[in-house]
Design a protein around this motif. Structure first.
Motif, PDB file in Angstrom:
ATOM      1  N   MET A   1       0.841  -1.189   0.000  1.00 44.32           N
ATOM      2  CA  MET A   1       0.000   0.000   0.000  1.00 44.32           C
ATOM      3  C   MET A   1       0.888   1.255   0.000  1.00 44.32           C
ATOM      4  O   MET A   1       2.077   1.172   0.234  1.00 44.32           O
ATOM      5  CB  MET A   1      -0.945  -0.022   1.205  1.00 44.32           C
ATOM      6  N   ARG A   2       0.265   2.389  -0.283  1.00 47.06           N
ATOM      7  CA  ARG A   2       1.008   3.652  -0.269  1.00 47.06           C
ATOM      8  C   ARG A   2       0.758   4.340   1.075  1.00 47.06           C
ATOM      9  O   ARG A   2      -0.402   4.562   1.450  1.00 47.06           O
ATOM     10  CB  ARG A   2       0.547   4.535  -1.425  1.00 47.06           C
ATOM     11  N   GLY A  44       9.515  -2.777   2.596  1.00 43.93           N
ATOM     12  CA  GLY A  44       8.776  -4.032   2.466  1.00 43.93           C
ATOM     13  C   GLY A  44       7.860  -3.927   1.265  1.00 43.93           C
ATOM     14  O   GLY A  44       8.279  -3.551   0.161  1.00 43.93           O
ATOM     15  N   ALA A  45       6.568  -4.188   1.482  1.00 45.53           N
ATOM     16  CA  ALA A  45       5.609  -4.174   0.375  1.00 45.53           C
ATOM     17  C   ALA A  45       5.024  -2.779   0.143  1.00 45.53           C
ATOM     18  O   ALA A  45       4.140  -2.609  -0.700  1.00 45.53           O
ATOM     19  CB  ALA A  45       4.478  -5.156   0.693  1.00 45.53           C
ATOM     20  N   ASN A  46       5.501  -1.795   0.881  1.00 42.66           N
ATOM     21  CA  ASN A  46       4.838  -0.484   0.877  1.00 42.66           C
ATOM     22  C   ASN A  46       5.700   0.623   0.282  1.00 42.66           C
ATOM     23  O   ASN A  46       6.905   0.663   0.488  1.00 42.66           O
ATOM     24  CB  ASN A  46       4.468  -0.100   2.314  1.00 42.66           C
ATOM     25  N   PHE A 230       6.053  -1.223  12.317  1.00 45.82           N
ATOM     26  CA  PHE A 230       4.658  -1.002  11.914  1.00 45.82           C
ATOM     27  C   PHE A 230       4.509  -1.062  10.395  1.00 45.82           C
ATOM     28  O   PHE A 230       3.648  -1.757   9.863  1.00 45.82           O
ATOM     29  CB  PHE A 230       4.178   0.356  12.445  1.00 45.82           C
ATOM     30  N   ILE A 231       5.373  -0.339   9.672  1.00 45.36           N
ATOM     31  CA  ILE A 231       5.260  -0.302   8.202  1.00 45.36           C
ATOM     32  C   ILE A 231       5.520  -1.697   7.621  1.00 45.36           C
ATOM     33  O   ILE A 231       4.820  -2.139   6.715  1.00 45.36           O
ATOM     34  CB  ILE A 231       6.257   0.717   7.588  1.00 45.36           C
ATOM     35  N   ASN A 232       6.510  -2.388   8.145  1.00 44.08           N
ATOM     36  CA  ASN A 232       6.786  -3.751   7.649  1.00 44.08           C
ATOM     37  C   ASN A 232       5.614  -4.687   7.891  1.00 44.08           C
ATOM     38  O   ASN A 232       5.264  -5.485   7.033  1.00 44.08           O
ATOM     39  CB  ASN A 232       8.053  -4.304   8.299  1.00 44.08           C
ATOM     40  N   GLY A 235       2.509  -4.537   5.383  1.00 47.49           N
ATOM     41  CA  GLY A 235       2.579  -5.280   4.130  1.00 47.49           C
ATOM     42  C   GLY A 235       1.984  -6.672   4.261  1.00 47.49           C
ATOM     43  O   GLY A 235       1.287  -7.153   3.393  1.00 47.49           O
ATOM     44  N   SER A 236       2.236  -7.300   5.419  1.00 50.17           N
ATOM     45  CA  SER A 236       1.843  -8.698   5.535  1.00 50.17           C
ATOM     46  C   SER A 236       0.408  -8.876   6.013  1.00 50.17           C
ATOM     47  O   SER A 236      -0.215  -9.873   5.708  1.00 50.17           O
ATOM     48  CB  SER A 236       2.806  -9.422   6.481  1.00 50.17           C
ATOM     49  N   THR A 237      -0.135  -7.904   6.763  1.00 52.95           N
ATOM     50  CA  THR A 237      -1.421  -8.192   7.412  1.00 52.95           C
ATOM     51  C   THR A 237      -2.546  -7.206   7.120  1.00 52.95           C
ATOM     52  O   THR A 237      -3.693  -7.544   7.290  1.00 52.95           O
ATOM     53  CB  THR A 237      -1.248  -8.210   8.942  1.00 52.95           C
ATOM     54  N   ALA A 238      -2.227  -5.966   6.758  1.00 48.54           N
ATOM     55  CA  ALA A 238      -3.316  -4.980   6.739  1.00 48.54           C
ATOM     56  C   ALA A 238      -3.749  -4.613   5.321  1.00 48.54           C
ATOM     57  O   ALA A 238      -3.020  -4.840   4.389  1.00 48.54           O
ATOM     58  CB  ALA A 238      -2.885  -3.741   7.481  1.00 48.54           C
TER      59      ALA A 238
END
Ligand code: ADE
Length: 238
Positions: A1-2, A44-46, A230-232, A235-238
């Motif tokens: 997400m951004r 991570g994914a963000n 928190f940011i990492n 990516g995995s859960t929210a």
């Protein structure tokens, strides 16, 4: 997400930039005279965009408070259309509600203003704010973040009137930006949360202006460590 992170002071942002590995953007997508500064990176994914208020042209000091926070969030939301906006920074904590120096709160419930008083029906409610916060209870538990009610005002000291309003919502974190950031996030349909690290104890024996600088380093290092987690986790859960 951004994810858009909005911060007030450069000293608060420095460990966050380091820990998240963000890079400065020398020519941000807003007009040059605007003092707001930008850092960006992939975490991570963000995709992360960090807007810091920058300095006041008159005093040369970091811009703090709701006025600059509103402008920073507006610029960040217009430029990046974030999914989530995070108000990150320091706060005063309350010993009577378990607050201690360096503790990091993850916002919960709603975010309030404690210094806007308009005793006219309807406007009284508008003045209080009460903007929604997205809860991240799982992430909070995993990172050992305490859920905290955040209350915003434009003064470092505490007036009796402000105190009444802070008590009425049982706030854990007294700070100077979050409600303004939350309001703009809401205008853009983005989710909102806040991470706030305690530099001073509002109901303790010392004035906040003394404790603030004494504990700024510890508080901001803790904030940066928790914010990276928190940011990492996002990516995995929210
Ligand atoms: N930021 C850090 N400590 C604060 C306090 N006591 N009041 C408002 N903002 C703060």
């Amino acid at each position: 997400m951004r994810v858009l992170i909005v911060m007030a002071m450069h000293a608060e942002a420095k460990p966050v930039v380091r820990e998240l590995g963000l890079k400065p953007v020398e020519t941000p997508p807003w007009a040059a005279p605007v003092p707001m500064r930008l850092w960006q990176g992939q975490v991570g994914a963000n995709e992360v965009d960090l807007v810091v208020n920058g300095q006041d042209s008159e005093t040369g000091l970091d811009l703090i408070g709701t006025q600059a926070a509103t402008a920073s969030t507006m610029l960040g939301c217009e430029a990046f259309t974030p999914d989530l906006v995070v108000s990150a920074g320091t706060c005063g904590g309350f010993a009577k509600r378990g607050g201690s120096i360096g503790k990091v709160y993850l916002a919960t419930d709603r975010v309030w203003y404690h210094d806007r008083r308009v005793p006219i029906p309807g406007f009284d409610l508008m003045a209080r704010g009460g903007y929604p916060v997205t809860d991240f209870p799982e992430i909070g538990r995993r990172l050992g973040l305490k859920p905290g009610v955040v209350s915003t005002g434009d003064s470092l000291d505490l007036s009796d009137e402000d105190s009444k309003r802070i008590e009425s919502v049982g706030a854990h974190a007294k700070e100077m930006e979050a409600a303004a950031v939350a309001w703009v996030a809401g205008l853009f349909g983005a989710r909102f949360t806040a991470l706030k690290s305690v530099t001073d104890i509002v109901d303790g024996p010392h004035p906040p202006e003394e404790e603030f600088f004494e504990n700024l380093n510890q508080a901001t290092e803790n904030l940066a460590a928790k914010l990276v987690g928190f940011i990492n986790e996002l990516g995995s859960t929210a």
